[in-house]
Enzyme design. Structure first.
Site, mmCIF file in Angstrom:
data_model
loop_
_atom_site.group_PDB
_atom_site.id
_atom_site.type_symbol
_atom_site.label_atom_id
_atom_site.label_comp_id
_atom_site.label_asym_id
_atom_site.label_seq_id
_atom_site.Cartn_x
_atom_site.Cartn_y
_atom_site.Cartn_z
ATOM 1 N NE ARG A 1 -18.500 4.274 -55.603
ATOM 2 C CZ ARG A 1 -19.122 4.817 -54.817
ATOM 3 N NH1 ARG A 1 -20.272 5.929 -55.774
ATOM 4 N NH2 ARG A 1 -19.791 4.236 -53.680
ATOM 5 C CD GLU B 1 -23.419 8.598 -57.538
ATOM 6 O OE1 GLU B 1 -23.025 9.222 -56.561
ATOM 7 O OE2 GLU B 1 -23.108 8.197 -58.216
ATOM 8 C CD GLU C 1 -31.551 16.982 -57.754
ATOM 9 O OE1 GLU C 1 -30.947 18.184 -57.575
ATOM 10 O OE2 GLU C 1 -30.553 15.936 -57.506
ATOM 11 C CG HIS D 1 -17.406 13.548 -54.415
ATOM 12 N ND1 HIS D 1 -17.635 14.728 -55.150
ATOM 13 C CD2 HIS D 1 -17.822 12.735 -54.480
ATOM 14 C CE1 HIS D 1 -19.013 14.577 -55.357
ATOM 15 N NE2 HIS D 1 -19.133 13.355 -55.341
ATOM 16 C CG ASP E 1 -28.059 11.010 -57.588
ATOM 17 O OD1 ASP E 1 -27.560 11.153 -56.213
ATOM 18 O OD2 ASP E 1 -28.241 11.963 -58.467
ATOM 19 C CG HIS F 1 -15.208 12.827 -50.295
ATOM 20 N ND1 HIS F 1 -15.030 11.928 -50.097
ATOM 21 C CD2 HIS F 1 -16.449 13.327 -50.174
ATOM 22 C CE1 HIS F 1 -16.232 11.393 -50.124
ATOM 23 N NE2 HIS F 1 -17.064 12.666 -49.907
#
Length: 382
Positions: free
Chosen positions: A212, A133, A119, A210, A97, A243
């Protein structure tokens, strides 16, 4: 003439999950294989390529050239399109994604080349969470001709007329293949600090964050929970590979650096991280892939999100969604550390994501699709 497949990926997580497929394609002689990486990640991608002995035919190294998602996708589409025009493959393989996956799908579509989505079929139910994503994976599925889906639930998400039902195939997740190939024996660390920790009697909690949607106030609430956990649990150490994004890194170090039994590190290479998971008591994360990987090692996972595209793990009991509420994170961690029955109910639950044989199923289906075998291969039963 043999059919030709171009495999496209660009970030570390997708490189890990594509590595078994790319190497399996390399080691057979019925299909020509071309590997194209975008360089959406730089050093993080390179270490996975080295770990799995993958030498790309093309490396666009785009993160040296772009600064925004819009820049990346537009530039990647153009550059991938040039390579597809040169190679003229019969099929493009994309994964997951990411911005790389949607760039590869669109380039394939506009070049008149069929796309296969490894996937496929994952859904969170909220097109803006996780962003971008969720939108990327939905668009990948709409564009694709073939769908290699990890689970039967993912298959149900594609049970609509816009998807080619003859080409939806349940494989399990290739990330499990990659992980099990590394953890079939105990992984040795090359990091003295981790070796000292592994030799101690402390219980390790591994943390990754990590996304957003967890930046800002939610992130600080989660970091407060980590402080409370090590204050209350004297035999626990939290290991947090941070990250590189400054929105994560700057806040994490400002809040947690110097606190006893909280270890902040740079991102670990995949072999080291697999070893860390292997040694951990439990995992706290907002990652999607870890929701699949940790249960394969018998490690309970607390997910710092309000929703997930991996509901099979929630239903199986291998992971639990807890959001970013400080008290909830602390209480669920305490329960896993002190309630043996609760811990075992998660640690010993069946992993719905795979048996380490997804790659073989994908290769056999590609043979079937290209007319190189007569019968449709058996799907993953879960």
């Amino acid at each position: 003439m043999k059919p030709k497949v171009v495999s496209i990926f660009g970030v570390r997580s997708d490189a890990v999950k594509m590595a078994p497929v790319v190497n399996a394609l390399k080691n057979q002689d019925k299909i020509d294989s071309v590997v194209l990486v975008t360089g959406q990640h730089l050093s993080m991608l390179d270490e996975v390529l080295e770990l799995f002995d993958i030498v790309p035919d093309y490396n666009l190294k785009l993160m040296n050239r772009v600064s925004t998602i819009i820049d990346f996708v537009s530039t990647a589409m153009v550059e991938i399109g040039k390579i597809l025009e040169k190679e003229k493959p019969d099929l493009v393989l994309v994964h997951g994604d990411t911005s790389t996956s949607i760039s590869g799908s669109l380039a394939g579509l506009y070049s008149g080349i069929k796309v296969a989505h490894i996937e496929g079929g994952l859904r969170s139910g909220d097109k803006f969470n996780p962003f971008p994503e969720e939108i990327n994976r939905r668009l990948d599925d709409i564009i694709s001709e073939l769908y290699f889906v990890p689970t039967s639930s993912n298959r149900k998400n594609l049970d609509f007329k816009e998807y080619n039902q003859d080409h939806v195939f349940i494989t399990g997740n290739t990330g499990i293949d990659a992980l099990l190939s590394l953890t079939s024996s105990e992984i040795k660390t090359n990091i003295p600090l981790l070796q000292k920790l592994y030799d101690s009697k402390l219980k390790i909690i591994t943390v990754t964050m990590h996304r957003r949607e967890n930046w800002g106030d939610s992130f600080k609430k989660t970091l407060d929970a980590f402080k409370q956990i090590v204050e209350a649990e004297k035999d626990v150490v939290i290991v947090y590979p941070v990250h590189l994004n400054p929105n994560v890194r700057n806040v994490a170090y400002a809040e947690l650096e110097g606190i006893d039994r909280i270890i902040l590190t740079d991102p670990l290479n995949y072999r080291e991280f697999a070893g860390l998971m292997q040694k951990s008591q439990m995992i706290i994360t907002d990652s999607g892939g870890i929701q699949e990987e940790a249960p394969a090692l018998g490690k309970p996972v607390l997910v710092i999100r309000d929703n997930t595209e991996r509901w099979e793990a929630v239903e199986a009991g291998t992971v639990k969604l807890i959001g970013s509420n400080t008290e909830k994170i602390v209480s669920e961690t305490h329960r896993l550390l002190h309630d043996k029955n609760y811990y075992n109910s998660m640690a010993q639950a069946r992993n719905p994501y795979g048996d380490g044989k997804a790659t073989g199923r994908i290769i056999e289906y590609l043979y079937y699709y290209f007319g190189l075998r007569n019968t449709r291969p058996e799907e993953f039963k879960g």
